[in-house]
Design a protein around this motif. Structure first.
Motif, PDB file in Angstrom:
ATOM      1  N   TYR A   2      17.472  28.535  19.688  1.00 14.51           N
ATOM      2  CA  TYR A   2      18.174  28.093  19.514  1.00 14.51           C
ATOM      3  C   TYR A   2      19.532  29.644  18.490  1.00 14.51           C
ATOM      4  O   TYR A   2      18.728  30.367  18.811  1.00 14.51           O
ATOM      5  N   PHE A   3      20.747  29.209  19.187  1.00 13.23           N
ATOM      6  CA  PHE A   3      21.639  30.629  19.353  1.00 13.23           C
ATOM      7  C   PHE A   3      21.403  31.571  17.299  1.00 13.23           C
ATOM      8  O   PHE A   3      20.893  32.383  16.810  1.00 13.23           O
ATOM      9  N   ASP A   4      21.182  30.542  16.049  1.00 18.74           N
ATOM     10  CA  ASP A   4      20.837  30.608  14.967  1.00 18.74           C
ATOM     11  C   ASP A   4      19.464  31.474  15.238  1.00 18.74           C
ATOM     12  O   ASP A   4      19.132  32.201  13.719  1.00 18.74           O
ATOM     13  N   GLU A   5      18.555  31.925  15.330  1.00 16.68           N
ATOM     14  CA  GLU A   5      17.352  32.292  15.498  1.00 16.68           C
ATOM     15  C   GLU A   5      17.449  33.810  15.933  1.00 16.68           C
ATOM     16  O   GLU A   5      16.521  34.558  15.800  1.00 16.68           O
ATOM     17  N   LEU A   6      18.652  34.470  16.925  1.00 16.06           N
ATOM     18  CA  LEU A   6      18.959  35.294  17.240  1.00 16.06           C
ATOM     19  C   LEU A   6      19.114  36.376  16.347  1.00 16.06           C
ATOM     20  O   LEU A   6      20.326  35.535  15.241  1.00 16.06           O
ATOM     21  N   ASP A   7      19.415  37.875  16.376  1.00 19.40           N
ATOM     22  CA  ASP A   7      19.893  38.650  15.170  1.00 19.40           C
ATOM     23  C   ASP A   7      21.502  38.067  15.724  1.00 19.40           C
ATOM     24  O   ASP A   7      22.231  39.314  15.810  1.00 19.40           O
ATOM     25  N   LEU A   8      22.348  37.531  15.695  1.00 19.19           N
ATOM     26  CA  LEU A   8      23.557  37.769  15.716  1.00 19.19           C
ATOM     27  C   LEU A   8      24.656  36.892  14.383  1.00 19.19           C
ATOM     28  O   LEU A   8      23.643  36.305  13.275  1.00 19.19           O
ATOM     29  N   ASN A   9      25.245  38.111  14.211  1.00 18.27           N
ATOM     30  CA  ASN A   9      26.203  37.784  12.275  1.00 18.27           C
ATOM     31  C   ASN A   9      26.776  36.515  12.340  1.00 18.27           C
ATOM     32  O   ASN A   9      27.132  35.627  13.318  1.00 18.27           O
TER      33      ASN A   9
END
Length: 205
Positions: A2-9
């Motif tokens: 999932y995208f929210d598992e990546l280091d994204l702001n």
């Protein structure tokens, strides 16, 4: 993944949520962490695999919005792809304050594009010929462009943009990171990667 598992702001995650992007495609899952870590990427993937998000999301996260200088350029072989990339990047960046993404391409008013650049563009999405025209006029400065993306690089070389690419690269920062995406990996792409890339991660989808 999932995208929210990546280091994204949160700015980027909120935009992805609006677009109902939840899970990464294979190329996004492979590329985004490496780009966030500052690696060069040679990505081999067909159109429709999510390449724009794979380079665009981490690119936006690496932009310093306090500066109006051009920090990234995305080169595409055609006007249509140039506009599509710019639209996608603007969608990902909708909640990031003070980000300016300007598409420049042939077949349209160069004066209008110059006016857009005058307001500052942290990211320029360009066809090579028009970008060089703007550079020669002193309207596009790439001294601080530390991120260079080639999209559909094989098509760019097939269309005869080799000398244009060399001229553009000669004006970018020595500290640049290069992200090269291509549907195929002929010898010319390998030569291009060896000339301009270092600490390269190869991603095949």
């Amino acid at each position: 993944m999932y995208f929210d598992e990546l280091d994204l702001n949160d700015y980027v995650l909120d935009a992805l949520d609006d677009m109902q992007f939840e899970t990464c495609t294979p190329i996004q899952e492979s590329c985004i962490p490496h780009i966030l870590a500052g690696r060069d990427i040679l990505g081999v993937a067909q159109t429709g695999t999510g390449k724009t998000a794979a380079f665009g999301i981490p690119l936006l996260q690496r932009i310093d919005t306090d500066s109006k200088e051009t920090q990234a350029i995305v080169l595409s072989p055609t006007r249509e792809l140039c506009l599509q990339i710019a639209d996608d990047l603007n969608a990902f960046a909708r909640y990031i304050p003070h980000v300016h993404i300007v598409p420049v391409y042939g077949g349209a008013s160069i004066e209008a594009q110059i006016r857009s650049l005058r307001h500052g563009a942290q990211i320029i999405v360009a066809t090579p010929g028009r970008l060089i025209d703007l550079m020669h006029r002193g309207k596009a400065r790439l001294d601080n462009a530390r991120n260079v993306v080639f999209d559909e690089a094989d098509e760019m070389l097939n269309m005869g943009f080799v000398e244009d690419v060399e001229e553009i690269m000669s004006h970018t920062s020595d500290e640049r990171r290069v992200l090269l995406f291509s549907a195929t990996m002929p010898e010319r792409i390998i030569r291009l990667s060896k000339t301009y890339m270092r600490d390269t991660e190869i991603v095949r989808v």
